[in-house]
Design a protein around this motif. Structure first.
Motif, PDB file in Angstrom:
ATOM      1  N   VAL A 120       1.059  -1.053  -0.010  1.00  0.00           N
ATOM      2  CA  VAL A 120       0.275  -0.028   0.296  1.00  0.00           C
ATOM      3  C   VAL A 120       1.157   1.301   0.304  1.00  0.00           C
ATOM      4  CG1 VAL A 120      -1.172   0.611   0.983  1.00  0.00           C
ATOM      5  CG2 VAL A 120      -2.143  -1.391   1.284  1.00  0.00           C
ATOM      6  N   THR A 121       0.832   2.155  -0.977  1.00  0.00           N
ATOM      7  CA  THR A 121       1.364   3.295  -1.361  1.00  0.00           C
ATOM      8  C   THR A 121       0.637   4.675  -0.616  1.00  0.00           C
ATOM      9  OG1 THR A 121       3.169   2.204  -2.307  1.00  0.00           O
ATOM     10  CG2 THR A 121       2.431   4.639  -1.854  1.00  0.00           C
ATOM     11  N   ALA A 122       0.675   5.733   0.103  1.00  0.00           N
ATOM     12  CA  ALA A 122       0.097   6.856   0.402  1.00  0.00           C
ATOM     13  C   ALA A 122       0.772   7.745   0.438  1.00  0.00           C
ATOM     14  CB  ALA A 122      -1.056   6.219   2.060  1.00  0.00           C
ATOM     15  N   ARG A 123       0.234   8.844  -0.073  1.00  0.00           N
ATOM     16  CA  ARG A 123       0.308  10.437   0.372  1.00  0.00           C
ATOM     17  C   ARG A 123      -0.132  11.547   0.566  1.00  0.00           C
ATOM     18  NH1 ARG A 123      -0.911  12.848  -4.375  1.00  0.00           N
ATOM     19  NH2 ARG A 123      -1.497  12.318  -6.256  1.00  0.00           N
ATOM     20  N   LEU A 124       0.180  12.552   1.304  1.00  0.00           N
ATOM     21  CA  LEU A 124      -1.187  13.098   2.308  1.00  0.00           C
ATOM     22  C   LEU A 124      -1.705  14.071   0.053  1.00  0.00           C
ATOM     23  CD1 LEU A 124       0.157  14.717   4.627  1.00  0.00           C
ATOM     24  CD2 LEU A 124      -1.652  12.973   4.603  1.00  0.00           C
ATOM     25  N   GLN A 125      -2.230  14.806   0.251  1.00  0.00           N
ATOM     26  CA  GLN A 125      -2.453  15.913  -1.150  1.00  0.00           C
ATOM     27  C   GLN A 125      -2.298  16.975  -1.776  1.00  0.00           C
ATOM     28  OE1 GLN A 125      -7.227  17.956  -0.858  1.00  0.00           O
ATOM     29  NE2 GLN A 125      -7.529  17.145  -2.957  1.00  0.00           N
ATOM     30  N   TYR A 126      -1.466  17.871  -0.122  1.00  0.00           N
ATOM     31  CA  TYR A 126      -1.494  18.877  -0.734  1.00  0.00           C
ATOM     32  C   TYR A 126       0.210  19.188  -0.001  1.00  0.00           C
ATOM     33  CZ  TYR A 126      -5.751  20.615  -2.187  1.00  0.00           C
ATOM     34  OH  TYR A 126      -6.883  20.527  -2.832  1.00  0.00           O
ATOM     35  N   SER A 127       0.958  19.925  -0.445  1.00  0.00           N
ATOM     36  CA  SER A 127       3.059  19.912   0.361  1.00  0.00           C
ATOM     37  C   SER A 127       2.500  20.403   1.534  1.00  0.00           C
ATOM     38  CB  SER A 127       3.602  20.968  -0.712  1.00  0.00           C
ATOM     39  OG  SER A 127       3.016  22.185  -1.223  1.00  0.00           O
ATOM     40  N   GLN A 128       1.160  21.519   1.885  1.00  0.00           N
ATOM     41  CA  GLN A 128       1.350  21.739   3.491  1.00  0.00           C
ATOM     42  C   GLN A 128       0.510  20.909   4.663  1.00  0.00           C
ATOM     43  OE1 GLN A 128       0.267  22.754   0.463  1.00  0.00           O
ATOM     44  NE2 GLN A 128      -1.649  24.385   0.369  1.00  0.00           N
ATOM     45  N   SER A 129      -0.098  20.193   3.195  1.00  0.00           N
ATOM     46  CA  SER A 129      -0.847  18.910   4.130  1.00  0.00           C
ATOM     47  C   SER A 129       0.347  18.152   5.609  1.00  0.00           C
ATOM     48  CB  SER A 129      -1.158  17.817   3.554  1.00  0.00           C
ATOM     49  OG  SER A 129      -2.408  17.899   2.682  1.00  0.00           O
ATOM     50  N   TRP A 130      -1.209  17.882   6.556  1.00  0.00           N
ATOM     51  CA  TRP A 130      -0.299  17.536   7.757  1.00  0.00           C
ATOM     52  C   TRP A 130      -0.814  16.667   8.463  1.00  0.00           C
ATOM     53  CZ3 TRP A 130      -1.174  18.369  13.136  1.00  0.00           C
ATOM     54  CH2 TRP A 130      -0.623  17.979  14.083  1.00  0.00           C
ATOM     55  N   LEU A 131      -0.386  14.860   8.890  1.00  0.00           N
ATOM     56  CA  LEU A 131      -1.078  14.349   9.711  1.00  0.00           C
ATOM     57  C   LEU A 131      -0.316  14.011  11.059  1.00  0.00           C
ATOM     58  CD1 LEU A 131      -3.811  12.657  10.096  1.00  0.00           C
ATOM     59  CD2 LEU A 131      -2.968  10.894   8.656  1.00  0.00           C
ATOM     60  N   GLY A 132      -0.419  14.308  12.125  1.00  0.00           N
ATOM     61  CA  GLY A 132       0.105  14.377  13.735  1.00  0.00           C
ATOM     62  C   GLY A 132       0.536  12.818  13.661  1.00  0.00           C
ATOM     63  N   THR A 133       0.337  13.190  15.531  1.00  0.00           N
ATOM     64  CA  THR A 133       1.117  11.733  16.203  1.00  0.00           C
ATOM     65  C   THR A 133      -0.087  11.978  17.227  1.00  0.00           C
ATOM     66  OG1 THR A 133       2.574  12.708  17.561  1.00  0.00           O
ATOM     67  CG2 THR A 133       3.504  11.972  15.697  1.00  0.00           C
ATOM     68  N   GLY A 134       0.167  10.521  17.743  1.00  0.00           N
ATOM     69  CA  GLY A 134      -1.069  11.043  18.928  1.00  0.00           C
ATOM     70  C   GLY A 134      -2.227   9.543  18.697  1.00  0.00           C
ATOM     71  N   ARG A 135      -2.256   9.956  19.877  1.00  0.00           N
ATOM     72  CA  ARG A 135      -3.855   8.604  20.000  1.00  0.00           C
ATOM     73  C   ARG A 135      -5.160   9.168  19.039  1.00  0.00           C
ATOM     74  NH1 ARG A 135      -5.914   4.695  23.208  1.00  0.00           N
ATOM     75  NH2 ARG A 135      -8.373   4.715  23.098  1.00  0.00           N
ATOM     76  N   GLY A 136      -5.309   7.617  18.053  1.00  0.00           N
ATOM     77  CA  GLY A 136      -6.206   7.941  17.018  1.00  0.00           C
ATOM     78  C   GLY A 136      -5.705   7.912  15.872  1.00  0.00           C
ATOM     79  N   TYR A 137      -4.402   8.772  15.639  1.00  0.00           N
ATOM     80  CA  TYR A 137      -3.419   9.250  14.598  1.00  0.00           C
ATOM     81  C   TYR A 137      -2.987   7.999  13.532  1.00  0.00           C
ATOM     82  CZ  TYR A 137      -4.936  14.368  15.661  1.00  0.00           C
ATOM     83  OH  TYR A 137      -5.218  15.807  15.208  1.00  0.00           O
ATOM     84  N   GLY A 138      -2.516   7.137  13.816  1.00  0.00           N
ATOM     85  CA  GLY A 138      -2.704   5.974  12.942  1.00  0.00           C
ATOM     86  C   GLY A 138      -3.072   5.196  11.677  1.00  0.00           C
ATOM     87  N   LEU A 139      -3.048   4.905  10.542  1.00  0.00           N
ATOM     88  CA  LEU A 139      -3.602   4.341   9.982  1.00  0.00           C
ATOM     89  C   LEU A 139      -3.528   3.269   9.839  1.00  0.00           C
ATOM     90  CD1 LEU A 139      -3.297   7.058   7.122  1.00  0.00           C
ATOM     91  CD2 LEU A 139      -5.045   6.639   8.605  1.00  0.00           C
ATOM     92  N   VAL A 140      -4.329   1.781   9.485  1.00  0.00           N
ATOM     93  CA  VAL A 140      -4.322   0.888   9.043  1.00  0.00           C
ATOM     94  C   VAL A 140      -5.576   0.441   7.970  1.00  0.00           C
ATOM     95  CG1 VAL A 140      -5.344  -1.297  10.413  1.00  0.00           C
ATOM     96  CG2 VAL A 140      -4.885   0.471  12.020  1.00  0.00           C
ATOM     97  N   ALA A 141      -5.144  -0.510   7.237  1.00  0.00           N
ATOM     98  CA  ALA A 141      -4.943   0.223   5.746  1.00  0.00           C
ATOM     99  C   ALA A 141      -5.726  -1.408   6.268  1.00  0.00           C
ATOM    100  CB  ALA A 141      -4.005  -0.603   5.238  1.00  0.00           C
ATOM    101  N   GLY A 142      -6.930  -2.214   5.447  1.00  0.00           N
ATOM    102  CA  GLY A 142      -8.097  -3.284   5.194  1.00  0.00           C
ATOM    103  C   GLY A 142      -7.772  -4.099   3.890  1.00  0.00           C
ATOM    104  N   VAL A 143      -7.275  -5.373   3.305  1.00  0.00           N
ATOM    105  CA  VAL A 143      -8.009  -5.950   2.493  1.00  0.00           C
ATOM    106  C   VAL A 143      -9.001  -7.063   2.935  1.00  0.00           C
ATOM    107  CG1 VAL A 143      -7.302  -6.938   0.153  1.00  0.00           C
ATOM    108  CG2 VAL A 143      -5.668  -5.657   1.993  1.00  0.00           C
ATOM    109  N   TYR A 144      -9.726  -7.447   2.071  1.00  0.00           N
ATOM    110  CA  TYR A 144     -10.941  -8.308   2.011  1.00  0.00           C
ATOM    111  C   TYR A 144     -10.792  -8.969   1.027  1.00  0.00           C
ATOM    112  CZ  TYR A 144     -15.137 -10.401   3.167  1.00  0.00           C
ATOM    113  OH  TYR A 144     -16.431 -11.660   3.543  1.00  0.00           O
ATOM    114  N   VAL A 145     -10.542 -10.283   1.558  1.00  0.00           N
ATOM    115  CA  VAL A 145     -10.319 -11.275   0.947  1.00  0.00           C
ATOM    116  C   VAL A 145     -10.081 -12.485   1.139  1.00  0.00           C
ATOM    117  CG1 VAL A 145      -7.040 -11.467   1.160  1.00  0.00           C
ATOM    118  CG2 VAL A 145      -7.964 -12.303  -1.442  1.00  0.00           C
ATOM    119  N   GLY A 146     -10.882 -13.363   0.549  1.00  0.00           N
ATOM    120  CA  GLY A 146     -10.568 -14.865   1.014  1.00  0.00           C
ATOM    121  C   GLY A 146     -11.781 -15.268   1.653  1.00  0.00           C
TER     122      GLY A 146
END
Length: 520
Positions: free
Chosen positions: A39-65
């Motif tokens: 999985v390759t991810a990027r934010l929309q703009y050069s000034q976009s920002w996604l910080g740290t802390g509780r709830g600021y993590g991202l979890v990918a999911g693939v539904y298969v099988g």
């Protein structure tokens, strides 16, 4: 690697993110598939920002099988700034049947870690199917063949097996429904062809052989082949003697896995039906038998049946005549023949070199001037002396005895020696001796009469002495009286003795003929 999703914008912003999903097959087994997922991810703009802390993590999911497979693409301790790419790879293993060629109903999503908001979150989206390749399809070129086939065994060869597949396999070999062997194939094996011995077969029989390739308990392919064993082999040769044939059966298959019986049949070629002579068993390549008690000089048909129990595996036949051996038939020898004068009865005294039951003896005669022999008597056993009647008298006659015995030698006739005899009828003059007519008596006539008289007296037990005459001698009273008196001993002549000077008439002379012919 297949790209299932390309720069998909997140469902929620502040900031928005774009996600790309790449999937490839890392490995495939008949029951599962291991997927490499990036999985390759990027934010929309050069000034976009996604910080740290509780709830600021991202979890990918693939539904298969039929299940979600999740993995972290941004931890809560990492800050993303600008449009830089952030790639995370993982592997997912899902169950997949060997025949399954693709995984369908695949979805992708990105969630925030627990307690987070919605920024950069992507609700589930359907991303299509993942091609994983059918395992069984890779065995489509597998073939099962049978070779080195003989009457009792064959070699099975399974070829076209995919190599180095990464999972262990076994081949189960079958003859009909009976498993006869197992071959193990390692995960890294580079071999593509495997063999198994098919044994314990019977000649002239069809067998259905099968090979099944398994991975664990999963059958990947099954192949069958019909193995047709050849008939029992064999060659037949004959050699002949006078009263038996030697039968040789060769080139049979060595050491069959059954009790092989050989039936020997024989018949005269002129007959319709065979008769079983003997039965033998043979596990080697050859066997022979002597068919005895045969008739010499006869053509015979021989038939061989090679069998397993009551099943006839091969039939062989040949024809040969026994040799001609004339010594099997007795040969007669004529020792003496005497004639009873006044008749044509001739007593034949004879012997044979051997007596064989079933021999027919034919007594034959041929008078002077004839070319053909005439049968006088036929005997079914030896009998000597034996009386036969000549067909003609007053002529030189040759006698012989032929012998035949079709029970020991066909078309064989042995002949005795030939025995010559002058067969006489009633005594006759060479020229008539008629009363009142001139007459001539030859020495030959007188001497023939002498032989008749001596013979008749011998038959009566008398011994008489009658001198022979020669040409030019006179028939004197003394010569006449000697002849007449000798005849008188067996038959009355009716003429008185002559004295010197008496005339001997034609009637006197012919009275001698009449008297000797009247002997009983």
């Amino acid at each position: 690697m297949a790209r299932l999703l390309s720069s998909k914008k997140s469902t929620y912003g502040s900031p928005y993110a774009y996600y790309t999903l790449d999937v490839s097959v890392a490995s495939r087994t008949p029951t599962a598939v291991k997927l490499s997922v990036t999985v390759t991810a990027r934010l929309q703009y050069s000034q976009s920002w996604l910080g740290t802390g509780r709830g600021y993590g991202l979890v990918a999911g693939v539904y298969v099988g039929g299940a979600w497979h999740t993995f972290t693409i941004k931890s809560e301790s990492v800050t993303w700034r600008g449009t830089a790419n952030h790639s995370v790879s993982t592997t997912i293993t899902v169950s997949a049947a060997a025949a399954t060629a693709s995984l369908t109903g695949v979805y992708f999503r990105v969630l925030r870690t627990t307690g987070g908001g919605t920024s950069a979150r992507l609700d589930q989206v359907k991303v299509g199917n993942i091609g994983i390749g059918s395992v069984t399809a890779t065995y489509s070129n597998v073939k099962l063949a049978a070779g080195s086939i003989d009457q009792t065994k064959a070699t099975l060869t399974l070829s076209g097996i995919p190599k180095s597949v990464g999972y262990a396999r076994t081949i189960r070999w079958y003859n009909g429904s009976t498993q006869i062997g197992t071959t193990s194939i390692s995960a890294s094996s580079a071999a593509t062809s495997f063999t198994c011995a098919l044994s314990g077969l019977l000649p002239n029989t069809d067998y259905t052989a099968k090979a099944v390739v398994y991975s664990g308990s999963t059958a990947l392919c099954a192949k069958t082949v019909v193995v047709s064993t050849p008939q029992e082999t064999g060659t037949l040769s004959l050699s002949a003697a006078a009263t038996y044939l030697t039968v040789s059966v060769g080139d049979m298959f060595n050491l069959p896995n059954y009790t092989r019986t050989i039936e020997f049949y024989i018949k005269k070629s002129a007959d319709a039906d065979y008769a079983l002579f003997t039965t033998k068993t043979a596990q080697g390549t050859s066997i022979s038998a002597s068919l005895t008690g045969l008739i010499s000089n006869v053509k015979y048909d021989v038939m061989i049946r090679i069998k397993n129990g009551s099943t006839i595996l091969k039939t062989l036949s040949a024809t040969m005549a026994t040799t001609k051996d004339t010594s099997l038939v007795p040969t007669a020898r004529i020792e003496n023949i005497t004639q009873r004068l006044g008749t044509r009865n001739c007593t034949v005294t004879w012997i044979v070199d051997k007596e064989i039951a079933g021999t027919t003896y034919t007594m034959q005669a041929k008078k002077a001037g004839d070319s053909d022999w005439t049968t006088l008597a036929t005997l079914t056993s030896f009998a000597s002396p034996y009386v036969v009647t000549a067909k003609a008298g007053n002529i030189d006659t040759t006698f012989r005895i032929s012998s035949e015995n079709a029970a020991v030698a066909a078309s064989v006739t042995n002949h005795s020696n030939e025995y010559a005899l002058y067969v006489r009828d009633n005594f006759v003059w060479d020229s008539p001796k008629t009363a009142g007519q001139p007459m001539v008596i030859t020495a030959n006539e007188w001497n023939r009469l002498r032989e008749y008289v001596i013979s008749r007296n011998r038959e009566a037990g008398n011994v008489v002495d009658i001198p022979m005459v020669k040409q030019g001698d006179a028939i004197t009273a003394g010569i006449y009286n000697t002849m007449k008196n000798a005849i008188n001993q067996v038959s009355a002549v009716g003429v008185s003795n002559k004295t010197r000077g008496d005339v001997i008439t034609a009637a006197d002379v012919d009275a001698l003929r009449v008297a000797i012919n009247n002997v009983a």
